[in-house]
Design a protein around this motif. Structure first.
Motif, PDB file in Angstrom:
ATOM      1  N   HIS A 137     -87.184 -83.832 -33.450  1.00 43.37           N
ATOM      2  CA  HIS A 137     -86.505 -82.492 -33.608  1.00 43.37           C
ATOM      3  C   HIS A 137     -87.020 -81.540 -32.309  1.00 43.37           C
ATOM      4  CE1 HIS A 137     -85.100 -79.203 -36.260  1.00 43.37           C
ATOM      5  NE2 HIS A 137     -86.186 -78.565 -35.691  1.00 43.37           N
ATOM      6  N   ASP A 142     -82.543 -74.076 -36.399  1.00 42.24           N
ATOM      7  CA  ASP A 142     -82.060 -75.502 -36.688  1.00 42.24           C
ATOM      8  C   ASP A 142     -80.712 -75.576 -36.650  1.00 42.24           C
ATOM      9  OD1 ASP A 142     -84.912 -76.143 -36.464  1.00 42.24           O
ATOM     10  OD2 ASP A 142     -84.926 -76.368 -38.738  1.00 42.24           O
ATOM     11  N   HIS A 179     -84.524 -79.161 -30.042  1.00 45.23           N
ATOM     12  CA  HIS A 179     -84.447 -77.847 -29.933  1.00 45.23           C
ATOM     13  C   HIS A 179     -84.332 -77.553 -28.322  1.00 45.23           C
ATOM     14  CE1 HIS A 179     -85.349 -75.493 -33.210  1.00 45.23           C
ATOM     15  NE2 HIS A 179     -86.242 -76.153 -33.697  1.00 45.23           N
ATOM     16  N   SER A 206     -91.001 -72.402 -32.844  1.00 43.12           N
ATOM     17  CA  SER A 206     -90.375 -72.368 -33.944  1.00 43.12           C
ATOM     18  C   SER A 206     -91.272 -72.249 -35.116  1.00 43.12           C
ATOM     19  CB  SER A 206     -89.733 -73.839 -34.018  1.00 43.12           C
ATOM     20  OG  SER A 206     -90.554 -74.909 -34.452  1.00 43.12           O
TER      21      SER A 206
HETATM   22 ZN    ZN Z   1     -86.582 -76.321 -35.935  1.00 45.05          ZN
END
Ligand code: ZN
Ligand code: KG4
Length: 337
Positions: A114, A305, A118, A139
């Motif tokens: 993840h 996201d 980003h 984040s």
């Molecule tokens: Zn995220």
């Protein structure tokens, strides 16, 4: 080389998202179903509810993404899916769906980290951006300074030892009575307040450290609010927002500047939900100008996201030969690198 079409799937937290990206850089379609309104009632993300909603929405989100790009699953070269870090139940929905779809349609499966996703949001926004560069990923779950040596070679230089920057934003917003997610609320309220109204701490840790700690700042805000309450003094939420935000941003700006000085890298790419913050953007732009650095910040909708960044990242993983098989599992605290 022939272009590659990647279907990206993201379900690590509270956005159900699918996107089609061509060769890592060109977005053909994205469909995102946000659960923010559902979780807002509870003041934060409820993992069980997140999983159930992903399960309900994902088939529609994927079909619509294909439709919008005017293609079918047969046209896809590979399926990239977030397999960590994140809420394990939420991750499992996206991952199980991606595995089933890859198996049934005989497509290559790619597991995407993840945080790497980003960072890749910047590749969509800036077609000319290439490694090496420094990344600041801020984040709700992560605060990392990374050295992107190459597309698939990312080294962590510093990270939070307790709360993430966005987590601190959300927790402070909650005690100020703002709705979830707190980051955009504090961003807006801070514009109306004075950043030097309250002297909150800037935790830099030991000299030269690129790690972060935001839990002390969060406690300082709580202590301030409690002491004001005990003295029966009305709190100015705009001043608290502005003062808290400035303390977070002072640390972020100082540390990324230190990383640039240490590594002699003059390209800095921000990413993650907090990178959508207007004051952070302002301060980083000033810092980059003062030092002659190139600064990259994705537009706000690619900071939070989304599956576009996952599809972009998956393309580079594919180019590096990092493909997965049917046994790929979801990992809640998947390490980076
Ligand atoms: Zn995220
Ligand atoms: O990247 P993201 O969507 O999810 C994670 O991977 O965690 O980031 C969500 C975080 C939340 O903590 C939210 O409050 C924060 O990003 N955020 C902001 C802003 N927009 C979103 N924080 C500060 N200012 C904003 N404008």
């Amino acid at each position: 080389m022939k272009d590659k079409l990647i279907l990206g799937i993201e379900t690590s937290c509270d956005e159900t998202s699918a996107a089609i990206v061509k060769s890592g850089r060109t977005l053909l379609s994205e469909v995102t179903s946000t659960q923010i309104d559902i979780h807002r009632i509870y003041g934060g993300v409820v993992p069980e509810i997140a999983s159930r909603n992903h399960l309900q929405m994902l088939p529609y989100v994927v079909s619509e993404a294909l439709e919008k790009a005017d293609i079918t699953i047969d046209d896809i070269d590979a399926i990239g899916v977030t397999y960590g870090p994140g809420l394990v139940g939420a991750l499992l929905v996206g991952l199980s769906y991606a595995k089933a779809l890859a198996y049934a349609s005989k497509k290559t499966l790619i597991g995407v980290h993840h945080i790497k996703g980003h960072i890749a949001a910047n590749y969509l926004q800036y077609p000319d951006l290439e490694p090496p560069f420094l990344g600041l990923v801020v984040s709700g779950g992560h605060t990392n300074i990374v050295h992107v040596r190459d597309y698939c070679d990312i080294v962590t230089l510093g990270k939070t030892i307790d709360d993430a920057a966005g987590e601190a934003y959300d927790k402070v917003a909650r005690v100020l009575g703002f709705p979830y997610p707190g980051g955009p609320e504090i961003d807006a309220h801070a514009k109306l307040g004075k950043a030097d109204a309250i002297a909150f701490p800037r935790v830099m840790l030991e000299h030269g450290s690129l790690d972060f700690s935001f839990s002390g700042l969060k406690s300082a805000v709580l202590n301030y609010l409690n002491s004001m309450d005990m003295k029966n003094i009305e709190v100015n939420a705009d001043d608290v927002s502005a003062s808290f935000q400035e303390a977070v941003i002072d640390v972020l700006v100082e540390k990324i500047q230190l990383a640039a000085k240490k590594t002699h890298i003059k390209k800095i790419a921000l990413s993650g939900g907090v990178a959508a913050n207007s004051r952070l953007k302002e301060r980083m732009t000033q810092m980059a100008e003062d030092n002659g650095y190139m600064l990259y910040i994705p537009q706000p909708k690619y900071c939070t996201d989304n599956a576009s960044m996952i599809a972009s990242c998956a393309y580079y993983e594919l180019m590096c030969g990092n493909v997965a098989d049917i046994y790929l599992n979801a990992v809640a605290n998947l390490p980076l690198g």
